[in-house]
Design an enzyme around this catalytic site. Structure first.
Site, mmCIF file in Angstrom:
data_model
loop_
_atom_site.group_PDB
_atom_site.id
_atom_site.type_symbol
_atom_site.label_atom_id
_atom_site.label_comp_id
_atom_site.label_asym_id
_atom_site.label_seq_id
_atom_site.Cartn_x
_atom_site.Cartn_y
_atom_site.Cartn_z
ATOM 1 N N SER A 292 14.578 26.243 25.657
ATOM 2 C CA SER A 292 15.887 26.860 25.456
ATOM 3 C C SER A 292 16.309 26.842 23.985
ATOM 4 C CB SER A 292 16.906 26.135 26.353
ATOM 5 O OG SER A 292 18.167 26.737 26.312
ATOM 6 N N ASP A 303 9.545 32.249 12.878
ATOM 7 C CA ASP A 303 9.617 33.693 12.607
ATOM 8 C C ASP A 303 10.057 33.988 11.173
ATOM 9 O OD1 ASP A 303 8.781 34.229 15.129
ATOM 10 O OD2 ASP A 303 10.664 35.086 15.853
ATOM 11 N N LYS A 317 11.520 29.066 27.917
ATOM 12 C CA LYS A 317 12.778 29.463 28.565
ATOM 13 C C LYS A 317 13.492 30.435 27.638
ATOM 14 C CE LYS A 317 17.149 27.790 30.498
ATOM 15 N NZ LYS A 317 18.091 28.507 29.607
#
Length: 557
Positions: A292, A303, A317
């Protein structure tokens, strides 16, 4: 061109009645089934042979309905609102201690009092058996029942009756409940080589501020590199993840986007303030229980090429929940969106199907898609965050797992052996060395091993189990007689030898015992600090941070 526009216009007009009809059909199905459910319960309540408890019966219906969706959509009735509040904020009113059910004693026991909390201040210790609360017997009661009675309004007092296993003494202790704030950062520290370490174990309200304070403290003491540990962190408040990432990346960066059925529920979250450090090398530790908001944090830093992610693949998740008030002070937590991190990928590992009572589909690696980080590195969606550097932790042996586990189906609670040893050790040692220096001696371990052997403890060994199955198969296929000498030789070599297994797993079990002992002296922080001495993944992170060329090549190949 005009003809093409005319055709499109006609198609749109024709499609409108179809869409409206589908909407009407859906609304009719909803009302029909609600009416059927209502009628069925009325007849049950009126005619069923036994009197029904509507809270239980209808509650079971609600639970069954939600179980066909996903595990994150949950209903909290008014009596469970405390659990809901604790999940979101990390706060509750109680005594501040972990408890667990001991199957051998058939009682709940104190597992670990938290530092500076009522349980610790009142003198409750690990292993204390909870006999009664305000003269109400707790014998045979489960964890949930006892926990509900330990919690209450801040400022209220109660008398807890306990039995201390090390002495057998029964005591009554007065305890005053107060607001408990579980620490999101249970430990942080600095190594001599300038590597800082911050352990973040949950994303509750205000956790990013706790990380910020820890970071600035460490930086003021000379930190040059950081290890951020998100292993075992199951996530929590999404905005806290955005605030945490904002500490390390410039203002205005897109961190996470939420997308769902309703456009008004869609949100893009960007960094909103100036960062405190955009250049310090960072390694983020993750594992299969990192989920999460932890995945938003680790995935966003990956990223944006801001940190190296190390460990094992995360949970996966990629769903977002919101909460809604329900009648009679209840709350509904429901999944409304999927989230997408800066590269545009969603890392949800499981597709939840809602027909036929609900089932799940794992996204296979073959169906994942490639995305690019800010610097052009390839990353993938579906199936969690894949670390830049994979480091698999040492696995626990079968014996260690067996000794750690407790089960109502066992004739003897195996964890009783550990608990009794730890309780006796604590009783004999008023103080122990600091976590960074603490280790059990060979004599300590021999005493534990002798206790296990003398108890007559047995456990199922996988090698013996597979050998028995192989022997059955060989007999069935007619090969056993020919291979009998080899089977007998294997049986002799694989025969159960507990003392030998205890010697073989000595180092691992000594570390487990130390982690069970230290919380009684140094609480959770001490256990984490001790664990870093034997942490293979943390060691690899420190090595990477010490090799600036390798670190740079991972982020900018």
């Amino acid at each position: 061109m005009k003809m093409r526009q005319y055709i499109i216009g006609v198609l749109l007009v024709l499609a409108l009645p179809v869409a409206a009809q589908e909407k009407d059909d859906h609304r009719f199905e909803v009302m029909k089934n609600l009416d059927v459910f209502n009628s069925i319960y009325k007849q049950l309540d009126l005619l069923y042979v036994d009197t029904l408890d509507p809270k239980v019966t209808i509650g079971a219906g609600i639970d069954a309905m939600l179980s066909s969706l996903d595990p994150y959509t949950e209903y909290y009735p008014a009596e469970k609102k405390g659990d809901f509040k604790m999940m979101v904020t990390g706060k509750y009113a109680g005594i501040g201690s972990l408890i667990r059910y001991d199957f051998s004693r058939k009682n709940v026991v104190i597992e670990e009092p938290y530092a500076n909390m009522p349980a610790a201040e009142a003198g409750l210790k690990k292993g204390d058996v909870i006999l009664a609360i305000d003269d109400q017997s707790m014998e045979g009661r489960d964890n949930s029942y006892v926990s509900d009675r330990l919690r209450g309004d801040a400022g209220t007092t109660f008398v807890i009756k306990i039995r201390r296993p090390s002495t057998g003494k029964v005591m009554k202790i007065k305890v005053t409940r107060r607001a408990i704030q579980l620490p999101s950062v249970p430990y942080y520290g600095l190594r001599q080589d300038g590597v800082g370490y911050i352990n973040l174990n949950q994303f509750t309200e205000g956790c990013a501020q706790q990380v910020r304070r820890a970071f600035l403290d460490l930086k003021g003491k000379g930190m040059k590199k950081l290890v951020l540990d998100l292993r075992g962190n199951g996530g929590g408040v999404e905005q806290e993840a955005v605030s945490l990432v904002n500490m390390f990346v410039p203002k205005g960066k897109l961190i996470v986007s939420n997308r769902g059925r309703l456009k008004r529920m869609n949100n893009d979250y960007r960094t909103t303030v100036e960062p405190i450090d955009t250049v310090m090398p960072i390694v983020v530790l993750v594992n299969g229980e990192t989920a999460s908001s932890s995945e938003i944090t680790s995935g966003s830093l990956q990223d944006l090429d801001r940190a190296v992610v190390m460990g094992t693949r995360t949970y996966g998740k990629g769903l977002v929940q919101m909460t809604m008030p329900m009648p009679y002070n209840g709350s509904l937590k429901l999944t409304t969106n999927k989230y997408y991190i800066p590269s545009g990928r969603c890392i949800q590992a499981i597709n939840y199907k809602h027909n036929n009572g609900g089932y799940t589909e794992h996204v296979p690696d073959s169906l994942t898609k490639e995305f690019r980080t800010a610097g052009g590195r390839v990353v993938k969606d579906g199936g969690g965050i894949t670390p830049d550097v994979e480091v698999k932790p040492d696995t626990l042996s079968n014996l260690t797992i067996s000794l750690l586990n407790s089960s109502p189906y066992m004739t003897r609670d195996s964890s009783e052996l550990l608990l009794n040893y730890v309780v006796d050790y604590i009783a004999k040692h008023p103080t122990v060395a600091a976590p960074k220096n603490f280790e059990l001696t060979d004599a300590d371990y021999e005493a534990f091993a002798k206790r296990v052997v003398d108890s007559g403890y047995t456990y199922a060994r996988d090698s013996e189990k597979y050998l028995r199955n192989l022997e059955k198969l060989a007999r069935f296929e007619g090969y056993y007689d020919e291979a009998k000498p080899e089977f007998e030789a294997l049986k002799a070599k694989l025969s159960h030898n507990l003392a030998k297994d205890l010697r073989r797993n000595k180092q691992q079990l000594m570390e487990i015992l130390a982690k069970e002992i230290l919380p009684s002296y140094y609480y959770q922080a001490g256990t984490i600090e001790y664990g870093l001495k034997h942490d293979k993944t943390f060691d690899e992170a420190v090595k990477l941070l010490g090799d600036s060329d390798r670190y740079r090549k991972i982020l900018h190949p």
